[in-house]
Design a protein around this motif. Structure first.
Motif, PDB file in Angstrom:
ATOM      1  N   PRO A 135      -4.735   3.563   2.541  1.00 55.43           N
ATOM      2  CA  PRO A 135      -4.685   3.279   3.986  1.00 55.43           C
ATOM      3  C   PRO A 135      -6.009   2.761   4.556  1.00 55.43           C
ATOM      4  CG  PRO A 135      -3.691   5.418   3.530  1.00 55.43           C
ATOM      5  CD  PRO A 135      -4.315   4.931   2.253  1.00 55.43           C
ATOM      6  N   TYR A 136      -7.114   3.045   3.889  1.00 51.89           N
ATOM      7  CA  TYR A 136      -8.402   2.530   4.367  1.00 51.89           C
ATOM      8  C   TYR A 136      -8.682   1.108   3.863  1.00 51.89           C
ATOM      9  CZ  TYR A 136      -9.363   7.205   6.009  1.00 51.89           C
ATOM     10  OH  TYR A 136      -9.300   8.392   6.672  1.00 51.89           O
ATOM     11  N   MET A 137      -8.167   0.779   2.702  1.00 47.53           N
ATOM     12  CA  MET A 137      -8.380  -0.564   2.158  1.00 47.53           C
ATOM     13  C   MET A 137      -7.410  -1.583   2.763  1.00 47.53           C
ATOM     14  SD  MET A 137     -10.865  -0.451   0.067  1.00 47.53           S
ATOM     15  CE  MET A 137     -10.795  -1.702  -1.168  1.00 47.53           C
TER      16      MET A 137
ATOM     17  N   ALA B  90      -7.266   6.261  -0.333  1.00 48.99           N
ATOM     18  CA  ALA B  90      -8.074   5.042  -0.174  1.00 48.99           C
ATOM     19  C   ALA B  90      -7.208   3.853   0.216  1.00 48.99           C
ATOM     20  CB  ALA B  90      -8.833   4.746  -1.462  1.00 48.99           C
TER      21      ALA B  90
ATOM     22  N   SER C  35       0.822  -1.195   0.000  1.00 47.07           N
ATOM     23  CA  SER C  35       0.000   0.000   0.000  1.00 47.07           C
ATOM     24  C   SER C  35       0.870   1.265   0.000  1.00 47.07           C
ATOM     25  CB  SER C  35      -0.915  -0.016   1.222  1.00 47.07           C
ATOM     26  OG  SER C  35      -1.699   1.136   1.272  1.00 47.07           O
TER      27      SER C  35
END
Length: 185
Positions: free
Chosen positions: A109-111, A107, A82
């Motif tokens: 870091p959220y995924m 997105a 990531s």
């Protein structure tokens, strides 16, 4: 370099797929998983970079790649990947990054926690299935040992020895009377 890359990204992706098919026949196990994950990562980067980078309509493939590598290898891999993707797309981005492009980068870091969570769950289920198989085999072995022990502990008699030596025929072996036919043969 995006123009040059976009000219040959399809051909390079085809070469990668041929390499994957060739390696599938020669290499097995963990080594193939490493080759497969490397080819998947390079292929996704080629396709997304060749079609616009952050603004690519195929940018979502990078998110699928996080989940693929989490399930294929180790759940920790998406953490590293990531940050590598964020760095790669930030460096290769056009002159100005718009708000929507920042959202696409944020997105990751959220995924990533979702990919790690799914990877951990998958590894637990895989380990539990392996443990169930091992325990089932052990139970079957213990059942066989118990039957042997019970047979050895029965009192010896002529009838008992005859039953063990010649068990009565059941429905699968021709009926309760044995293998003789009605004509007495």
């Amino acid at each position: 370099t995006n123009e040059l890359l976009s000219k040959y990204s399809l051909q390079l992706t085809g070469i990668l797929l041929l390499t994957l098919l060739f390696c599938h026949r020669l290499v097995k196990g963990l080594a193939f998983k490493l080759i497969e994950s490397t080819i998947s990562t390079v292929g996704v980067l080629l396709v997304t970079s060749g079609t616009g980078g952050i603004t690519s309509p195929l940018f979502f493939l990078t998110f699928f790649l996080l989940f693929e590598l989490s399930l294929l290898l180790e759940p920790v891999i998406p953490l590293i990947l990531s940050f590598a993707f964020i760095f790669f797309f930030f460096i290769t981005a056009e002159v100005g990054i718009s708000g929507f492009q920042w959202l696409a980068l944020l997105a990751f870091p959220y995924m990533t926690p979702l990919a790690v969570l799914f990877g951990n769950i998958y590894q637990k289920v895989k380990n539990q299935k392996k443990e169930i198989r091992n325990l089932s085999a052990e139970v079957e072995q213990l059942k066989e040992e118990l039957v042997e022990e019970e047979l050895n502990n029965l009192p010896r008699s002529g009838i008992h020895d005859a039953v063990i030596a010649h068990p009565p025929a059941g429905p699968a072996t021709g009926g309760a009377g044995g293998s003789q036919t009605a004509s007495g043969q």
